[in-house]
Design a protein around this motif. Sequence first.
Motif, short mmCIF file in Angstrom:
data_model
loop_
_atom_site.label_atom_id
_atom_site.label_comp_id
_atom_site.label_asym_id
_atom_site.label_seq_id
_atom_site.Cartn_x
_atom_site.Cartn_y
_atom_site.Cartn_z
N GLU A 60 0.82 -1.20 0.00
CA GLU A 60 0.00 0.00 0.00
C GLU A 60 0.86 1.26 0.00
O GLU A 60 0.58 2.23 -0.69
N LEU A 61 1.97 1.21 0.79
CA LEU A 61 2.87 2.35 0.85
C LEU A 61 3.54 2.60 -0.51
O LEU A 61 3.68 3.74 -0.95
N SER A 62 3.97 1.52 -1.14
CA SER A 62 4.59 1.69 -2.47
C SER A 62 3.59 2.24 -3.49
O SER A 62 3.94 3.08 -4.32
N ARG A 63 2.35 1.76 -3.42
CA ARG A 63 1.33 2.27 -4.35
C ARG A 63 1.09 3.76 -4.16
O ARG A 63 0.99 4.54 -5.10
N ARG A 64 1.00 4.18 -2.90
CA ARG A 64 0.77 5.59 -2.63
C ARG A 64 1.98 6.43 -3.03
O ARG A 64 1.84 7.57 -3.47
N SER A 65 3.16 5.84 -2.88
CA SER A 65 4.36 6.57 -3.30
C SER A 65 4.34 6.82 -4.81
O SER A 65 4.69 7.91 -5.29
N ARG A 66 3.96 5.79 -5.56
CA ARG A 66 3.87 5.96 -7.01
C ARG A 66 2.84 7.02 -7.38
O ARG A 66 3.05 7.82 -8.28
N LYS A 67 1.71 7.04 -6.68
CA LYS A 67 0.67 8.03 -6.96
C LYS A 67 1.17 9.44 -6.66
O LYS A 67 0.90 10.38 -7.41
N VAL A 68 1.93 9.60 -5.58
CA VAL A 68 2.49 10.91 -5.24
C VAL A 68 3.45 11.37 -6.33
O VAL A 68 3.47 12.54 -6.73
N GLU A 73 4.63 14.80 -11.04
CA GLU A 73 4.93 14.98 -12.46
C GLU A 73 3.84 15.81 -13.16
O GLU A 73 4.15 16.67 -13.99
N ARG A 74 2.59 15.58 -12.78
CA ARG A 74 1.50 16.36 -13.39
C ARG A 74 1.60 17.82 -12.99
O ARG A 74 1.32 18.71 -13.79
N ILE A 75 1.99 18.06 -11.73
CA ILE A 75 2.15 19.45 -11.29
C ILE A 75 3.25 20.14 -12.08
O ILE A 75 3.16 21.30 -12.47
N VAL A 76 4.33 19.37 -12.32
CA VAL A 76 5.45 19.95 -13.07
C VAL A 76 5.01 20.26 -14.51
O VAL A 76 5.35 21.32 -15.07
N ARG A 77 4.25 19.30 -15.12
CA ARG A 77 3.80 19.52 -16.50
C ARG A 77 2.79 20.66 -16.60
O ARG A 77 2.74 21.36 -17.59
N ALA A 78 1.95 20.83 -15.56
CA ALA A 78 0.91 21.86 -15.58
C ALA A 78 1.39 23.18 -15.00
O ALA A 78 0.58 24.02 -14.62
N HIS A 79 2.64 23.39 -14.95
CA HIS A 79 3.16 24.63 -14.40
C HIS A 79 2.79 25.80 -15.31
O HIS A 79 2.97 25.74 -16.52
#
Length: 507
Positions: A60-68, A73-79
């Motif tokens: 679960e921790l690894s899954r949430r890490s990937r989501k973060v 990455e989306r925040i960086v692209r939507a800058h």
Amino acid sequence: MITGIIGAVIGFGLVLLLERIRHSPQVNADESSNFEGAERKLRRRMAGRHRHRLGRRRSELSRRSRKVKQLEERIVRAHIDEDEAEAFELARAAFEANQRRHQSLKDRRKHFKRRLETLEGAFQEALAQQAEADPKVLLEQLEESLVDEYQKRSEKIVRQSAQRLESQQERRAREIIHSCAERYADSHFAPRLSTGFRCEKAARGADLLAWSDTLKEARSMEIVASEREGFYSVKGADPWWKEAVRRLAEDLVSGGDLPTGDQLERRLNAISRTMKSVASRCSERSIKALKTGPVEGERRRLLDRLRFRTSYRQNQWRHASEVGFLSGMICWEVGLDGPVGRRGGLLHDIGKSLTHDTEGGHAVLGAEVARAEDEHPGVASCIGSHHGDEPPLGLEPYVVAAGDAISGARPGARYQMGEHHEQRLRELDRITKSPRIVDDAYAVHGGREVRVILHTEDRQGRPIRTSEKQMQTLARSMADQIEAEMEYPGSINVTLIRRVVAQSRAR
């Protein structure tokens, strides 16, 4: 988390239980070893369960890490670019400035409105003082003048709309008539029925004139000499027997004994049977072409007799077929009952076969025959009302009347003698030149249009001003007088012409 707490409590209870059992003096060595084995199994089971929970937590921790990471990455692209942010701020500032300007204009509008109300009150008081009248009376007068002005304007709009609608209706009607007339494929030519015959031998002609007394006793027919030498004509009321006598006279021109008594009746009846055969074939051809359904009884007999009946030298069988076709096409174009229009047009003149021996108009006589034989009410109404002799039932009678007028007014359809045409022109000249304002009038297009020229000056040389409304009223008055006092096929157009004279002097 609750499951973990419960497991911890159970494990702690088991540990206490094992410790108590271990220190109990009554427990022997074997039992102690069994308890130790059970304790190891229990510990292994608890450890396996905790490992399973730990694995799930790690996944679960690894899954949430990937989501973060994906969100980063989306925040960086939507800058947002700094230029875009600056443009957005400028647009927002402009919008706020427009809002402030709009509010300022609204405030100024309220201010000017209050000021205008103040000025209006002051103006009314000053106007009342100058006119020495009550402001309410002035307002009522102003209101009346405005109402009159707008009423005149409304009447003008209504009149223009009516004229425009009438023009559109007339244009559409012309299009329908032109289209239907073009679709009529039958030939407009039909051999004209002649009531005369030629006899070059004077002696034989004298014998035929003497034989005329016998014909007059037998069939109320007589033979008279024509103005042209060697030509003779048959006179009588019944067109059917007039044609039979003409055919018999043509056979007798070459020679032979002139029949009398029973022999005359046999000869005339034999010719009549031949004529009936010809007329029946013509009627059957029209019925099949128009698809009107069977025509039987007295209606069929009268329709057959139209083959040898003329009106203004127009063959009435051809005329009836043409009216039936035109009426059906017009009904189809305007959304009316086409079969009723076709049948009514074909039978509309059957009463003309009775007018030689029965009093009354042919439309009323034909309608009486149709109703007596249980004809369709719409068809009977087309027969009886196509000349306005009775109120129409529905709109199809108007269409049949229009088809009758089109067929009769078609160029070359009907023939009138020269004196009839001259009489009509004299009547047109009398009606159109009677008003004092008319300068001259003349007929064109064979008497189907009359053009009236109005005076521009009176006898003292003063100009005469004629408005468009006065011209329309005068044209309508002339048309009504023509309809009331004249007889003519088709229609007559009345055109008024007002000359405009402009003068100037060059020095």
